[in-house]
Design a protein around this motif. Structure first.
Motif: not given
Length: 159
Positions: A56-77
């Motif tokens: 809605s126009q009043t929501d203040s946050v978009v909630l998301a999931r990073i999904i890593n199906p790989n055999d190695y770790d991933v980094n993000y800022g």
């Protein structure tokens, strides 16, 4: 002398063979989108998924999931961008001057996931088609969300 040459050739061949990507790595790399507008749907691909597509126009946050199906770790800022689709093109929504990101590097473990938040309250978004884009492990990933237009009824006049 022949044994030394043979040993040298064997070591060289093993070194070159170990540098080639595995079949799984080659397929995974081929499945990565080359353009950030492509949709990522493969279960073997690093992806970001927005939990609630309709905000809605009043929501203040978009909630998301990073999904890593790989055999190695991933980094993000912590950085992300919000883009709006206008006439078939994506345009970045500017953040206010007082908006900033914390310089923190986070990790998603192999076969794990992490929750990220896109703060949009200060952006005053209008109804439309948007997406959250994020650099994760050197790749630009995105997922769409919508702010639906709301039906407004005329305010009754009481006398």
């Amino acid at each position: 002398m022949k044994q030394a040459k043979l040993l040298f050739l064997l070591i060289t061949a093993l070194a070159f063979a170990s540098c080639r990507p595995t079949a799984r790595q080659t397929v995974a790399n081929a499945e990565q989108p080359t353009d950030s507008t492509e949709t990522v749907t493969s279960a073997d691909t690093l992806r970001i998924v927005i939990a609630d597509k309709n905000l809605s126009q009043t929501d203040s946050v978009v909630l998301a999931r990073i999904i890593n199906p790989n055999d190695y770790d991933v980094n993000y800022g912590q950085e992300y961008a919000i883009e709006r689709e206008t006439e078939g093109h994506w345009q970045q929504v500017p953040f206010p001057k007082n908006f900033g990101f914390t310089s923190v590097l986070s990790t998603v473990a192999a076969h794990g996931s992490a929750t990220v938040y896109g703060h949009i309250g200060l952006l005053h978004l209008t109804p439309g088609h948007y997406r959250l884009t994020k650099q994760i492990d050197g790749r630009t990933l995105s997922d769409d969300f919508y702010i639906p237009s709301t039906i407004t009824f005329p305010t009754p006049v009481y006398r």
